[in-house]
Design a protein around this motif. Structure first.
Motif, PDB file in Angstrom:
ATOM      1  N   HIS A  31       0.927  -1.148  -0.023  1.00 28.72           N
ATOM      2  CA  HIS A  31      -0.020   0.036  -0.077  1.00 28.72           C
ATOM      3  C   HIS A  31       0.839   1.408  -0.060  1.00 28.72           C
ATOM      4  O   HIS A  31       0.375   2.399  -0.448  1.00 28.72           O
ATOM      5  CB  HIS A  31      -0.872  -0.157   1.307  1.00 28.72           C
ATOM      6  CG  HIS A  31      -1.879  -1.111   1.138  1.00 28.72           C
ATOM      7  ND1 HIS A  31      -1.731  -2.489   1.505  1.00 28.72           N
ATOM      8  CD2 HIS A  31      -3.178  -1.171   1.037  1.00 28.72           C
ATOM      9  CE1 HIS A  31      -2.831  -2.902   1.425  1.00 28.72           C
ATOM     10  NE2 HIS A  31      -3.830  -2.254   0.981  1.00 28.72           N
ATOM     11  N   ALA A  32       2.154   1.151   0.766  1.00 26.26           N
ATOM     12  CA  ALA A  32       2.956   2.399   0.755  1.00 26.26           C
ATOM     13  C   ALA A  32       3.229   2.931  -0.998  1.00 26.26           C
ATOM     14  O   ALA A  32       3.112   4.031  -0.917  1.00 26.26           O
ATOM     15  CB  ALA A  32       4.225   2.232   1.547  1.00 26.26           C
ATOM     16  N   VAL A  33       3.679   1.904  -1.751  1.00 24.84           N
ATOM     17  CA  VAL A  33       3.883   2.041  -2.991  1.00 24.84           C
ATOM     18  C   VAL A  33       2.568   2.513  -3.640  1.00 24.84           C
ATOM     19  O   VAL A  33       2.863   3.609  -4.619  1.00 24.84           O
ATOM     20  CB  VAL A  33       4.788   1.103  -3.622  1.00 24.84           C
ATOM     21  CG1 VAL A  33       4.833   1.073  -5.041  1.00 24.84           C
ATOM     22  CG2 VAL A  33       6.124   0.760  -2.783  1.00 24.84           C
ATOM     23  N   TRP A  34       1.418   1.931  -3.395  1.00 26.31           N
ATOM     24  CA  TRP A  34       0.339   2.396  -4.206  1.00 26.31           C
ATOM     25  C   TRP A  34      -0.176   3.739  -3.799  1.00 26.31           C
ATOM     26  O   TRP A  34      -0.461   4.486  -4.751  1.00 26.31           O
ATOM     27  CB  TRP A  34      -0.553   1.417  -3.583  1.00 26.31           C
ATOM     28  CG  TRP A  34      -0.482   0.019  -4.281  1.00 26.31           C
ATOM     29  CD1 TRP A  34       0.254  -0.528  -5.207  1.00 26.31           C
ATOM     30  CD2 TRP A  34      -1.326  -1.147  -3.742  1.00 26.31           C
ATOM     31  NE1 TRP A  34       0.003  -1.958  -5.291  1.00 26.31           N
ATOM     32  CE2 TRP A  34      -0.854  -2.303  -4.286  1.00 26.31           C
ATOM     33  CE3 TRP A  34      -2.372  -1.340  -2.770  1.00 26.31           C
ATOM     34  CZ2 TRP A  34      -1.329  -3.618  -4.182  1.00 26.31           C
ATOM     35  CZ3 TRP A  34      -2.867  -2.542  -2.706  1.00 26.31           C
ATOM     36  CH2 TRP A  34      -2.391  -3.642  -3.195  1.00 26.31           C
ATOM     37  N   ALA A  35       0.292   3.961  -2.664  1.00 33.36           N
ATOM     38  CA  ALA A  35      -0.131   5.473  -2.249  1.00 33.36           C
ATOM     39  C   ALA A  35       0.731   6.441  -2.957  1.00 33.36           C
ATOM     40  O   ALA A  35       0.218   7.385  -3.406  1.00 33.36           O
ATOM     41  CB  ALA A  35       0.038   5.740  -0.796  1.00 33.36           C
ATOM     42  N   LEU A  36       2.135   6.189  -3.018  1.00 32.61           N
ATOM     43  CA  LEU A  36       3.020   7.058  -3.498  1.00 32.61           C
ATOM     44  C   LEU A  36       2.835   7.155  -5.031  1.00 32.61           C
ATOM     45  O   LEU A  36       2.622   8.236  -5.884  1.00 32.61           O
ATOM     46  CB  LEU A  36       4.228   6.425  -3.365  1.00 32.61           C
ATOM     47  CG  LEU A  36       5.093   6.782  -2.239  1.00 32.61           C
ATOM     48  CD1 LEU A  36       6.127   5.579  -2.010  1.00 32.61           C
ATOM     49  CD2 LEU A  36       5.499   8.110  -2.007  1.00 32.61           C
ATOM     50  N   ALA A  37       2.262   6.013  -5.790  1.00 32.23           N
ATOM     51  CA  ALA A  37       2.069   6.084  -7.243  1.00 32.23           C
ATOM     52  C   ALA A  37       0.936   6.666  -7.401  1.00 32.23           C
ATOM     53  O   ALA A  37       0.769   7.422  -8.369  1.00 32.23           O
ATOM     54  CB  ALA A  37       2.057   4.572  -7.602  1.00 32.23           C
ATOM     55  N   GLU A  38      -0.174   6.535  -6.616  1.00 32.62           N
ATOM     56  CA  GLU A  38      -1.567   7.391  -6.932  1.00 32.62           C
ATOM     57  C   GLU A  38      -1.487   8.920  -6.867  1.00 32.62           C
ATOM     58  O   GLU A  38      -1.849   9.641  -7.449  1.00 32.62           O
ATOM     59  CB  GLU A  38      -2.378   6.838  -5.962  1.00 32.62           C
ATOM     60  CG  GLU A  38      -3.772   7.334  -6.200  1.00 32.62           C
ATOM     61  CD  GLU A  38      -5.067   6.759  -5.468  1.00 32.62           C
ATOM     62  OE1 GLU A  38      -6.216   6.751  -5.817  1.00 32.62           O
ATOM     63  OE2 GLU A  38      -4.873   6.562  -4.236  1.00 32.62           O
ATOM     64  N   TYR A  39      -0.412   9.240  -5.772  1.00 30.02           N
ATOM     65  CA  TYR A  39      -0.035  10.417  -5.510  1.00 30.02           C
ATOM     66  C   TYR A  39       0.431  11.382  -6.866  1.00 30.02           C
ATOM     67  O   TYR A  39       0.340  12.432  -7.030  1.00 30.02           O
ATOM     68  CB  TYR A  39       0.807  10.904  -4.282  1.00 30.02           C
ATOM     69  CG  TYR A  39       1.019  12.135  -4.014  1.00 30.02           C
ATOM     70  CD1 TYR A  39       0.245  13.070  -3.258  1.00 30.02           C
ATOM     71  CD2 TYR A  39       2.283  12.662  -4.497  1.00 30.02           C
ATOM     72  CE1 TYR A  39       0.418  14.278  -3.094  1.00 30.02           C
ATOM     73  CE2 TYR A  39       2.536  14.131  -4.082  1.00 30.02           C
ATOM     74  CZ  TYR A  39       1.557  14.796  -3.553  1.00 30.02           C
ATOM     75  OH  TYR A  39       1.958  16.317  -3.170  1.00 30.02           O
ATOM     76  N   GLY A  40       1.139  10.348  -7.633  1.00 28.94           N
ATOM     77  CA  GLY A  40       2.097  11.020  -8.616  1.00 28.94           C
ATOM     78  C   GLY A  40       3.518  10.911  -8.735  1.00 28.94           C
ATOM     79  O   GLY A  40       4.109  11.036  -9.709  1.00 28.94           O
ATOM     80  N   ILE A  41       3.960  10.194  -7.651  1.00 28.32           N
ATOM     81  CA  ILE A  41       5.483  10.054  -7.697  1.00 28.32           C
ATOM     82  C   ILE A  41       5.760   8.946  -8.337  1.00 28.32           C
ATOM     83  O   ILE A  41       5.380   7.797  -8.687  1.00 28.32           O
ATOM     84  CB  ILE A  41       5.919   9.648  -5.989  1.00 28.32           C
ATOM     85  CG1 ILE A  41       5.436  10.615  -5.151  1.00 28.32           C
ATOM     86  CG2 ILE A  41       7.286   9.350  -6.017  1.00 28.32           C
ATOM     87  CD1 ILE A  41       6.029  12.060  -5.309  1.00 28.32           C
ATOM     88  N   ARG A  42       7.194   9.026  -9.245  1.00 32.95           N
ATOM     89  CA  ARG A  42       7.482   8.220 -10.221  1.00 32.95           C
ATOM     90  C   ARG A  42       8.759   7.817  -9.994  1.00 32.95           C
ATOM     91  O   ARG A  42       9.232   6.618 -10.381  1.00 32.95           O
ATOM     92  CB  ARG A  42       7.640   8.946 -11.692  1.00 32.95           C
ATOM     93  CG  ARG A  42       6.407   9.154 -12.329  1.00 32.95           C
ATOM     94  CD  ARG A  42       5.094   8.028 -12.420  1.00 32.95           C
ATOM     95  NE  ARG A  42       5.873   6.826 -13.075  1.00 32.95           N
ATOM     96  CZ  ARG A  42       5.862   6.450 -14.342  1.00 32.95           C
ATOM     97  NH1 ARG A  42       5.584   7.556 -15.283  1.00 32.95           N
ATOM     98  NH2 ARG A  42       6.375   5.331 -14.769  1.00 32.95           N
TER      99      ARG A  42
END
Length: 195
Positions: free
Chosen positions: A85-96
């Motif tokens: 979920h930590a990576v999913w949250a970063l990705a959904e926020y827009g972090i690449r």
């Protein structure tokens, strides 16, 4: 997934060592088992003061880093639990991409599987590029900033997954013909297995 080839953006400075997955997305913010709806809870303990009042001191709430796509982080980024979920949250926020001196291994693997580039560079380089516009070229394995170019290492399979936008299943399916050929050979050699 969206392939990762090149990216030019400001590296939001989050130069804190041992940023764990509970700081990235606290368990109280995980209200579903899906990959969406997590961006609002990203860094919730630091991003908000009371309820959902933005903390003006937190880097992602500052105008200069609004809509950040790159984080310049500290050592052992993503330590703690293995929650994807930590990576999913970063990705959904827009972090690449996340640039740090080191990553927790499970977190780094989760990044690759979800299209985020975990880039390892020396601490002094990360500190130097924090808050600056950087250009990442994954194929060349370089990061350019302020007239300097830094090389970074990445596993060949991880690089291919990011460049082609593949998750682990997509990567396996690339070998579909070889898998089918092996199955046919095995079926002929051990027919009793395939009843």
């Amino acid at each position: 997934m969206t392939p990762f080839t090149t990216l030019t953006a400001v590296a939001a400075p989050l130069l804190i060592d041992n940023v764990d997955t509970d700081a990235i997305i606290p368990s109280r913010e995980m209200k579903s088992t899906g990959r969406t709806g997590l961006a609002e809870g990203l860094f919730a303990p630091w991003r908000y003061v009371e309820g959902r009042v933005p903390n003006p001191d937190f880097v992602l709430n500052q105008d200069a880093y609004a809509g950040a796509q790159i984080i310049a982080g500290g050592s052992n980024f993503g330590c703690g639990s293995s929650r994807e979920h930590a990576v999913w949250a970063l990705a959904e926020y827009g972090i690449r991409a996340i640039i740090a001196p080191s990553f927790a291994p499970i977190f780094a693997a989760n990044c690759i599987r979800n299209g985020l580039l975990p880039m390892v560079l020396p601490a002094e380089v990360v500190a130097q590029i924090a808050g600056q516009s950087v250009a990442i070229d994954l194929a060349a394995q370089t990061l350019s900033c302020g007239g300097e170019t830094h090389s970074f290492a990445i596993d060949a399979e991880a690089k291919a997954m990011l460049l082609e936008g593949l998750d682990a299943i997509d990567l396996t399916l690339k070998f579909g013909a070889a898998i089918d050929a092996w199955t046919q050979t095995d079926r002929a050699a051990r027919p009793w297995i395939y009843l």
